[in-house]
Scaffold this active site. Sequence first.
Site, PDB file in Angstrom:
ATOM      1  N   ASP A  49       0.852  -1.072  -0.155  1.00 38.56           N
ATOM      2  CA  ASP A  49       0.111  -0.022  -0.166  1.00 38.56           C
ATOM      3  C   ASP A  49       0.730   1.471   0.077  1.00 38.56           C
ATOM      4  O   ASP A  49       0.212   2.290   0.257  1.00 38.56           O
ATOM      5  CB  ASP A  49      -1.032  -0.040   1.240  1.00 38.56           C
ATOM      6  CG  ASP A  49      -2.141  -0.860   0.983  1.00 38.56           C
ATOM      7  OD1 ASP A  49      -2.504  -1.006  -0.150  1.00 38.56           O
ATOM      8  OD2 ASP A  49      -2.936  -1.344   1.798  1.00 38.56           O
ATOM      9  N   ASP A  54      -5.798  -5.261  -4.170  1.00 38.69           N
ATOM     10  CA  ASP A  54      -5.679  -4.238  -3.738  1.00 38.69           C
ATOM     11  C   ASP A  54      -4.223  -3.545  -4.401  1.00 38.69           C
ATOM     12  O   ASP A  54      -4.291  -2.190  -4.940  1.00 38.69           O
ATOM     13  CB  ASP A  54      -5.437  -3.746  -2.441  1.00 38.69           C
ATOM     14  CG  ASP A  54      -6.576  -4.660  -1.450  1.00 38.69           C
ATOM     15  OD1 ASP A  54      -6.847  -5.623  -1.994  1.00 38.69           O
ATOM     16  OD2 ASP A  54      -6.967  -4.314  -0.394  1.00 38.69           O
TER      17      ASP A  54
HETATM   18  N1  GLY Z   1      -6.471  -2.109   1.097  1.00 40.03           N
HETATM   19  C1  GLY Z   1      -7.431  -2.647   1.922  1.00 40.03           C
HETATM   20  C2  GLY Z   1      -8.808  -2.353   1.430  1.00 40.03           C
HETATM   21  O1  GLY Z   1      -9.257  -1.906   0.609  1.00 40.03           O
HETATM   22  O2  GLY Z   1      -9.731  -2.487   2.688  1.00 40.03           O
END
Ligand code: GLY
Length: 373
Positions: free
Chosen positions: A94, A155
């Site tokens: 992330d 993600d």
């Molecule tokens: N990246 C985690 C979510 O979308 O909750």
Amino acid sequence: MDERAWADGVSEKIKRKVRIVAERSRDKIPYTTVDGRFDDRRKKNICWWTNGFWAGMLWQLYHATGDMLYRQIAQENETWLDENLMIAQGLDHDNGFKWLLTAVADYRATGSLASQNRGLLAAGHLAGRFNPVGRFLRAWNDGGDGGKAGWAIIDSMMNLPLLYWAWEETNDPRFYHIATMHADTVETYFLRPDGSAKHIVEFHAGTGEYVQSFGGQGVATGSAWTRGQAWALYGFTLSYLHTKEKRYLDDAKRIAHYFVANLPESGLVPVDFRQPKDCAWEDSTAAAIAACGLLEIDRCVPEQEKGLYARAALRLLHALEEKRCRWDTDCDNILEKCTAAYHDKEHEVSLIYGDYFLTEAIWKLTGQELFLW
Ligand code: GLY
């Protein structure tokens, strides 16, 4: 209805509300609201994956209004995140969410070399998570036992633009190769023939072989977690925008068709398209993210294909604006009924990234967007 006039009206409501909320939230990095007021992840967890979204939203507001308040708060958020850059266990797939929307946004808006440096550090770390035998970017960290060394998640597709940015910035093709090899792995192992996407796939970290998939934040293995569908929809579109590889646009369209075909009559999005019939939990973040992706797809497809994607985006955005937005200033959030994960204890709360993507989607319609991906 004149959609442009409608979007301009929503844009004004966002500006009116966020100006007041920003004033009273100066010292915070918000994630959700408690009794109507933003919480503060700066104190609670400086490494939290959503810590870039408030700054990203303020950069969008700064770009649209020129109001220095937004820029100042966004830049403060960015420097607070330097602490995270020094915590290896707090860096992961992330990095894009955190540093594209803070440092890279600052660099794009102001040319700050300190911000460019932060973005390159975050991109270098993300590239270092690449598993060359499995050709995937590792997702989360673990306690050091390697238990999650083979995990990749959908993600990640939204974080690839940090690598594309670093490639464009440095002319170093390693960033491009890592991003596209990961996208190709996701295409092969995450996308199902019906256009839906899995959340988590586990590979053997030593050999790269496929092991299994998990339902993750959705209902179960084989389900269709809606925010994951939205990450995939928008993420593949972004890979197309940066590479011009048509297969990524085709993937994005296939995911979009699945998403639109599964939309309930109300236009409001459930947490999982395959959740039990008697479960009404929603996730407004999935709607806002998907709307952004659909609007971008609409810009990429030839004339005779246009319409489908923009109409679907507008349907999502109208449903949110009419039924799921708070425009009063009694609470700090805009979007309601956002859900982090199907199996969490709490559902239908406010989540800062919902407000970010709502703003981005409206700005796409009004032409005010600072493109941050
Ligand atoms: N990246 C985690 C979510 O979308 O909750």
